[in-house]
Scaffold this motif. Structure first.
Motif, mmCIF file in Angstrom:
data_model
loop_
_atom_site.group_PDB
_atom_site.id
_atom_site.type_symbol
_atom_site.label_atom_id
_atom_site.label_comp_id
_atom_site.label_asym_id
_atom_site.label_seq_id
_atom_site.Cartn_x
_atom_site.Cartn_y
_atom_site.Cartn_z
ATOM 1 N N THR A 116 4.679 0.440 1.252
ATOM 2 C CA THR A 116 5.047 -0.452 2.347
ATOM 3 C C THR A 116 4.234 -1.726 2.249
ATOM 4 O O THR A 116 3.215 -1.781 1.548
ATOM 5 N N VAL A 158 3.145 2.392 8.930
ATOM 6 C CA VAL A 158 1.890 3.040 8.542
ATOM 7 C C VAL A 158 2.057 4.547 8.505
ATOM 8 O O VAL A 158 1.668 5.216 7.530
ATOM 9 N N CYS A 188 0.832 -1.206 0.000
ATOM 10 C CA CYS A 188 0.000 0.000 0.000
ATOM 11 C C CYS A 188 0.869 1.259 0.000
ATOM 12 O O CYS A 188 2.077 1.208 0.242
ATOM 13 N N ALA A 189 0.224 2.375 -0.273
ATOM 14 C CA ALA A 189 0.883 3.682 -0.246
ATOM 15 C C ALA A 189 -0.203 4.744 -0.104
ATOM 16 O O ALA A 189 -1.396 4.457 -0.254
ATOM 17 N N SER A 190 0.209 5.970 0.161
ATOM 18 C CA SER A 190 -0.761 7.060 0.278
ATOM 19 C C SER A 190 -1.228 7.493 -1.107
ATOM 20 O O SER A 190 -0.483 7.393 -2.093
ATOM 21 N N ALA A 236 4.142 5.651 5.566
ATOM 22 C CA ALA A 236 3.420 5.529 4.293
ATOM 23 C C ALA A 236 2.380 6.633 4.159
ATOM 24 O O ALA A 236 2.225 7.228 3.085
ATOM 25 N N VAL A 237 1.645 6.915 5.224
ATOM 26 C CA VAL A 237 0.654 8.000 5.188
ATOM 27 C C VAL A 237 1.332 9.331 4.886
ATOM 28 O O VAL A 237 0.762 10.188 4.186
ATOM 29 N N ILE A 263 -3.506 -1.966 8.507
ATOM 30 C CA ILE A 263 -3.776 -0.740 7.751
ATOM 31 C C ILE A 263 -5.265 -0.491 7.567
ATOM 32 O O ILE A 263 -5.653 0.458 6.882
ATOM 33 N N GLU A 272 -6.587 3.062 8.243
ATOM 34 C CA GLU A 272 -6.102 4.065 7.279
ATOM 35 C C GLU A 272 -6.732 3.857 5.898
ATOM 36 O O GLU A 272 -6.990 4.827 5.186
ATOM 37 N N ILE A 273 -6.975 2.604 5.531
ATOM 38 C CA ILE A 273 -7.645 2.328 4.252
ATOM 39 C C ILE A 273 -9.067 2.882 4.276
ATOM 40 O O ILE A 273 -9.515 3.567 3.357
ATOM 41 N N ARG A 283 -6.561 7.275 3.754
ATOM 42 C CA ARG A 283 -5.183 7.762 3.867
ATOM 43 C C ARG A 283 -4.173 6.809 3.238
ATOM 44 O O ARG A 283 -3.032 7.183 3.003
ATOM 45 N N LEU A 284 -4.587 5.575 2.984
ATOM 46 C CA LEU A 284 -3.746 4.610 2.274
ATOM 47 C C LEU A 284 -4.602 3.886 1.238
ATOM 48 O O LEU A 284 -5.823 3.782 1.386
#
Length: 305
Positions: free
Chosen positions: A237, A227, A166-168, A230-231, A244, A247-248, A252-253
């Motif tokens: 990451t 996390v 994942c990534a932002s 990456a955010v 995550i 954040e998903i 944010r990711l």
């Protein structure tokens, strides 16, 4: 027909992955397992299992029936223990180990409810992203994520999680979305060293496993740090889906390379497997296992048990 017995055989078959494995674990002839499941399907007038020479899978009706059967059998077992007084006079300390983020998101809610129900039991909760030796660390029950190496432990599977990349959205808008693992050669990465190598990441390709060198600009020792980095847009990451999930859901990711994810990892509750478990351990297993299965079942980033 003994429907509870047939349910138990069906669950054992699903958990073991095949009729032959279930027969071996139950120490009964393979023909008996096959016959009992066939009788159950005939009684229900629907097919529960898809059988091929290579694999066994649940039909849609089978998935629903297995979930209901698991709940019913767990309730029956708990009712029997309550009726025989197994839970009377429970007291003492219970030690539980879990990975850090999983402990915070999944175990703390269960522990909180358990402590409210059993006022004379105290809990020591050890959160660590490393495998602890149960005997050496004096742990009664542990949550293990991934394939189990120690065959001396008794394991109860409660669900599964994904290994995701994942990534932002900001990073992906600037550097582009990787379409296949080879695209990582032009990206920067953040490595959580308990999960992925800082030199190369593994993926599942159409012809087998794919290993891709990565440029890891930052290596961290906790999932929370990976996390946060990456955010902040530092790169891609690799983490477990539950790490995550928040954040998903918040946007944010974003998950990438979903078609190349490695096979899902099982989530298990393990204990040392004494012949006679302490009552407080048995009480926690009876209390916690169905609740943890429900939590993982409700998680959109997790898979069914």
């Amino acid at each position: 027909m003994d429907r509870l017995g047939a349910m138990a055989i069906l669950l054992k078959t699903v958990d073991a992955g095949s009729l032959s494995a279930a027969a071996k674990e139950l120490d009964v002839p393979l023909a008996s397992v096959s016959r009992r499941i066939a009788e159950l399907e005939s009684h229900l007038d629907t097919r529960l299992l898809n059988r091929t020479s290579r694999r066994l899978s649940l039909t849609e009706a089978g998935q629903l029936y297995v979930e209901a059967s698991r709940r019913i059998l767990e309730q029956v077992e708990e009712a029997e223990r309550t009726a025989t007084g197994v839970y009377h006079d429970l007291k003492g300390q219970l030690s539980i180990a879990a990975p850090v983020v999983f402990g915070r998101t999944h175990i703390i809610p269960i522990v909180s409810d358990f402590l409210r129900k059993y006022a004379d039991i105290d809990i020591r909760l050890v959160l660590a992203d490393r495998l602890l030796d149960l005997l050496e660390a004096e742990i009664d029950v542990a949550i293990r994520i991934g394939d189990l190496d120690d065959s001396s432990l008794i394991a109860l599977r409660v669900g599964s999680v994904r290994r995701v990349t994942c990534a932002s959205p900001t990073y992906l808008a600037t550097h582009g979305w990787p379409k296949d693992p080879q695209d990582l050669l032009r990206h920067t990465c953040i490595t959580f060293d308990n999960l992925a190598s800082s030199a190369a990441w593994r993926f599942a390709g159409p012809k087998g496993q794919v290993v891709v060198p990565v440029h890891s600009r930052l290596t961290v020792s906790t999932a929370e740090a990976a996390v946060d980095a990456a955010v902040a847009g530092l790169g891609l990451t690799r983490l477990l889906s539950y790490q995550i999930a928040h954040e998903i859901h918040a946007g944010r990711l974003a998950v990438v390379l979903e078609d190349y994810e490695l096979p899902i990892w099982p989530v298990s509750i393990v204990h040392a497997g004494q012949q006679l478990l302490p009552k407080r351990v048995r009480a926690f297993l009876d209390f916690g296992v169905p609740r943890l299965r429900d939590l993982l079942r409700q998680d959109p980033d997790a898979f069914q048990p």
